[in-house]
Write a protein that holds these residues in place. Sequence first.
Motif, PDB file in Angstrom:
ATOM      1  N   PHE A 140       0.825  -1.202   0.000  1.00  0.00           N
ATOM      2  CA  PHE A 140       0.000   0.000   0.000  1.00  0.00           C
ATOM      3  C   PHE A 140       0.867   1.263   0.000  1.00  0.00           C
ATOM      4  CE2 PHE A 140      -2.122   3.342   2.537  1.00  0.00           C
ATOM      5  CZ  PHE A 140      -3.190   3.607   1.708  1.00  0.00           C
ATOM      6  N   PHE A 141       1.835   1.309   0.906  1.00  0.00           N
ATOM      7  CA  PHE A 141       2.653   2.520   0.988  1.00  0.00           C
ATOM      8  C   PHE A 141       3.705   2.590  -0.131  1.00  0.00           C
ATOM      9  CE2 PHE A 141       1.005   2.825   5.377  1.00  0.00           C
ATOM     10  CZ  PHE A 141       0.475   4.100   5.265  1.00  0.00           C
ATOM     11  N   GLN A 142       4.095   1.451  -0.656  1.00  0.00           N
ATOM     12  CA  GLN A 142       4.982   1.508  -1.832  1.00  0.00           C
ATOM     13  C   GLN A 142       4.246   2.181  -2.978  1.00  0.00           C
ATOM     14  OE1 GLN A 142       7.145  -2.069  -3.046  1.00  0.00           O
ATOM     15  NE2 GLN A 142       7.037  -2.828  -0.948  1.00  0.00           N
ATOM     16  N   LEU A 143       2.977   1.814  -3.129  1.00  0.00           N
ATOM     17  CA  LEU A 143       2.179   2.370  -4.222  1.00  0.00           C
ATOM     18  C   LEU A 143       1.852   3.843  -3.984  1.00  0.00           C
ATOM     19  CD1 LEU A 143       0.866   1.122  -6.777  1.00  0.00           C
ATOM     20  CD2 LEU A 143      -1.275   1.016  -5.488  1.00  0.00           C
ATOM     21  N   LEU A 144       1.483   4.172  -2.773  1.00  0.00           N
ATOM     22  CA  LEU A 144       1.060   5.543  -2.459  1.00  0.00           C
ATOM     23  C   LEU A 144       2.235   6.525  -2.466  1.00  0.00           C
ATOM     24  CD1 LEU A 144      -1.514   7.137  -1.539  1.00  0.00           C
ATOM     25  CD2 LEU A 144      -0.724   6.793   0.809  1.00  0.00           C
ATOM     26  N   ASN A 145       3.319   6.144  -1.810  1.00  0.00           N
ATOM     27  CA  ASN A 145       4.435   7.090  -1.615  1.00  0.00           C
ATOM     28  C   ASN A 145       5.496   7.012  -2.700  1.00  0.00           C
ATOM     29  OD1 ASN A 145       3.039   7.357   0.735  1.00  0.00           O
ATOM     30  ND2 ASN A 145       4.800   7.258   2.082  1.00  0.00           N
ATOM     31  N   GLN A 146       5.547   5.904  -3.419  1.00  0.00           N
ATOM     32  CA  GLN A 146       6.547   5.732  -4.474  1.00  0.00           C
ATOM     33  C   GLN A 146       7.970   6.035  -3.991  1.00  0.00           C
ATOM     34  OE1 GLN A 146       5.779   4.808  -7.896  1.00  0.00           O
ATOM     35  NE2 GLN A 146       3.864   4.241  -6.903  1.00  0.00           N
ATOM     36  N   PRO A 147       8.430   5.354  -2.936  1.00  0.00           N
ATOM     37  CA  PRO A 147       9.817   5.575  -2.507  1.00  0.00           C
ATOM     38  C   PRO A 147      10.782   5.120  -3.587  1.00  0.00           C
ATOM     39  CG  PRO A 147       8.865   3.683  -1.361  1.00  0.00           C
ATOM     40  CD  PRO A 147       7.741   4.325  -2.130  1.00  0.00           C
ATOM     41  N   GLN A 148      11.795   5.942  -3.851  1.00  0.00           N
ATOM     42  CA  GLN A 148      12.720   5.630  -4.945  1.00  0.00           C
ATOM     43  C   GLN A 148      13.795   4.621  -4.527  1.00  0.00           C
ATOM     44  OE1 GLN A 148      12.064   7.252  -8.227  1.00  0.00           O
ATOM     45  NE2 GLN A 148      10.250   7.140  -6.924  1.00  0.00           N
ATOM     46  N   LEU A 149      14.016   4.495  -3.237  1.00  0.00           N
ATOM     47  CA  LEU A 149      14.950   3.506  -2.691  1.00  0.00           C
ATOM     48  C   LEU A 149      16.295   3.522  -3.423  1.00  0.00           C
ATOM     49  CD1 LEU A 149      12.416   0.576  -2.069  1.00  0.00           C
ATOM     50  CD2 LEU A 149      13.139   2.364  -0.490  1.00  0.00           C
ATOM     51  N   ILE A 150      16.897   4.690  -3.395  1.00  0.00           N
ATOM     52  CA  ILE A 150      18.210   4.880  -4.029  1.00  0.00           C
ATOM     53  C   ILE A 150      19.294   4.529  -3.005  1.00  0.00           C
ATOM     54  CG2 ILE A 150      19.757   6.604  -5.043  1.00  0.00           C
ATOM     55  CD1 ILE A 150      17.087   8.185  -5.751  1.00  0.00           C
ATOM     56  N   GLU A 151      20.118   3.578  -3.388  1.00  0.00           N
ATOM     57  CA  GLU A 151      21.130   3.061  -2.453  1.00  0.00           C
ATOM     58  C   GLU A 151      21.982   4.200  -1.834  1.00  0.00           C
ATOM     59  OE1 GLU A 151      21.065  -0.292  -2.101  1.00  0.00           O
ATOM     60  OE2 GLU A 151      22.600  -0.274  -0.541  1.00  0.00           O
ATOM     61  N   GLY A 152      22.379   5.148  -2.688  1.00  0.00           N
ATOM     62  CA  GLY A 152      23.245   6.237  -2.214  1.00  0.00           C
ATOM     63  C   GLY A 152      22.564   7.193  -1.255  1.00  0.00           C
ATOM     64  N   GLU A 153      21.243   7.124  -1.148  1.00  0.00           N
ATOM     65  CA  GLU A 153      20.529   7.990  -0.206  1.00  0.00           C
ATOM     66  C   GLU A 153      20.363   7.355   1.166  1.00  0.00           C
ATOM     67  OE1 GLU A 153      17.687  10.779  -3.067  1.00  0.00           O
ATOM     68  OE2 GLU A 153      16.753   9.204  -1.881  1.00  0.00           O
ATOM     69  N   THR A 154      20.710   6.090   1.313  1.00  0.00           N
ATOM     70  CA  THR A 154      20.559   5.487   2.644  1.00  0.00           C
ATOM     71  C   THR A 154      21.482   6.212   3.621  1.00  0.00           C
ATOM     72  OG1 THR A 154      22.251   3.832   2.170  1.00  0.00           O
ATOM     73  CG2 THR A 154      19.964   3.198   1.747  1.00  0.00           C
ATOM     74  N   ALA A 155      21.078   6.247   4.874  1.00  0.00           N
ATOM     75  CA  ALA A 155      21.893   6.935   5.883  1.00  0.00           C
ATOM     76  C   ALA A 155      23.279   6.318   5.951  1.00  0.00           C
ATOM     77  CB  ALA A 155      21.198   6.865   7.245  1.00  0.00           C
ATOM     78  N   VAL A 156      23.349   4.989   5.878  1.00  0.00           N
ATOM     79  CA  VAL A 156      24.654   4.340   6.026  1.00  0.00           C
ATOM     80  C   VAL A 156      25.582   4.718   4.869  1.00  0.00           C
ATOM     81  CG1 VAL A 156      24.003   2.137   4.904  1.00  0.00           C
ATOM     82  CG2 VAL A 156      25.778   2.168   6.674  1.00  0.00           C
ATOM     83  N   ALA A 157      25.050   4.828   3.665  1.00  0.00           N
ATOM     84  CA  ALA A 157      25.887   5.227   2.516  1.00  0.00           C
ATOM     85  C   ALA A 157      26.372   6.664   2.696  1.00  0.00           C
ATOM     86  CB  ALA A 157      25.091   5.097   1.223  1.00  0.00           C
ATOM     87  N   GLN A 158      25.505   7.520   3.224  1.00  0.00           N
ATOM     88  CA  GLN A 158      25.895   8.928   3.380  1.00  0.00           C
ATOM     89  C   GLN A 158      26.883   9.121   4.537  1.00  0.00           C
ATOM     90  OE1 GLN A 158      22.921  11.963   2.281  1.00  0.00           O
ATOM     91  NE2 GLN A 158      21.431  10.327   2.574  1.00  0.00           N
TER      92      GLN A 158
END
Length: 299
Positions: A64-82
């Motif tokens: 439901f929330f994947q469809l509604l919010n459309q998170p892009q899930l970009i690896e480089g945006e994860t907190a650990v990557a940053q």
Amino acid sequence: MKVHHLNCGTCCPWGGRLFDGESHGLLQGHIVCHCLLVETDRGLVLVDTGYGHRQLELRRLSKFFQLLNQPQLIEGETAVAQVRRLGFDPADVRHIVITHLDFDHAGGIEDFPNATVHLTAREKEVADEQRGGAFVGTRRYRPQQWDEMERWALYPMGRGEPWMGFDCVRDLEGLPPEILLVPLAGHTWGHSGVAIDTGGGWLLYAGDAYFHHGEIGRQHRRCPPGMRFYQDLMEVDREARITNQKRLRRLSLDRPREVEIFCAHDRAEFDRIAQAGDGDERPLTQWRERRPPERTFVR
Ligand SMILES: [Zn+2]
């Protein structure tokens, strides 16, 4: 105390300008997951964690929330990557302060297994039991995002200690006294903001207590219909949410020079604050580079 502003999760919800009030067109909006990385003499402190890794989050998030919010899930945006990109070791993140345990704030928690997680006891209790609205309760809270964490520091919803007219919790375990929890219930039962005394003024990270910059800093609330809908959908206590939002609006008008207030998902706020800071807006820059020019932000 140095504060880095990180976007740990670009989302492109349907509705475009109707959702965020700023995007071109009515197809896709653009919001961020504004998180903070604070350098302190007690180690690194992360405030909210956004989304985790793509493959992991696809299994953990509700459809439901994947469809509604459309998170892009970009690896480089994860907190650990940053954190790594800033030159730090993720093991040096000793503390995570969480406004609430919604999927878009808790997704990165387990990338920092050495950290103690700080939040209100109420939020942990309702999240573990997935109580947060009849329909959204089991979808917003995803215990698989945090069930492997061993160290928790849980606090009451305020101890009657004043901060700028709000109740707050001071002296968080192991954290410097400049970092406070400021309970702001309504979006969830145990939701709170996080106040930080930077030495050059206060920051108040309001999490999801409001969603759009037009909801503070002016006498009358201005919020695009999509964000209004989303806030109504996600609220558990309307009266508390509206009351706390009014108090934030009042504070923003009364003490604009003493406190900088910002929320989790407003892209314009993030853009302004990250660029005014030390230039740690790399996630946003990265996002821009991924899009054709005509789809970049309207300022
Ligand atoms: Zn959120």
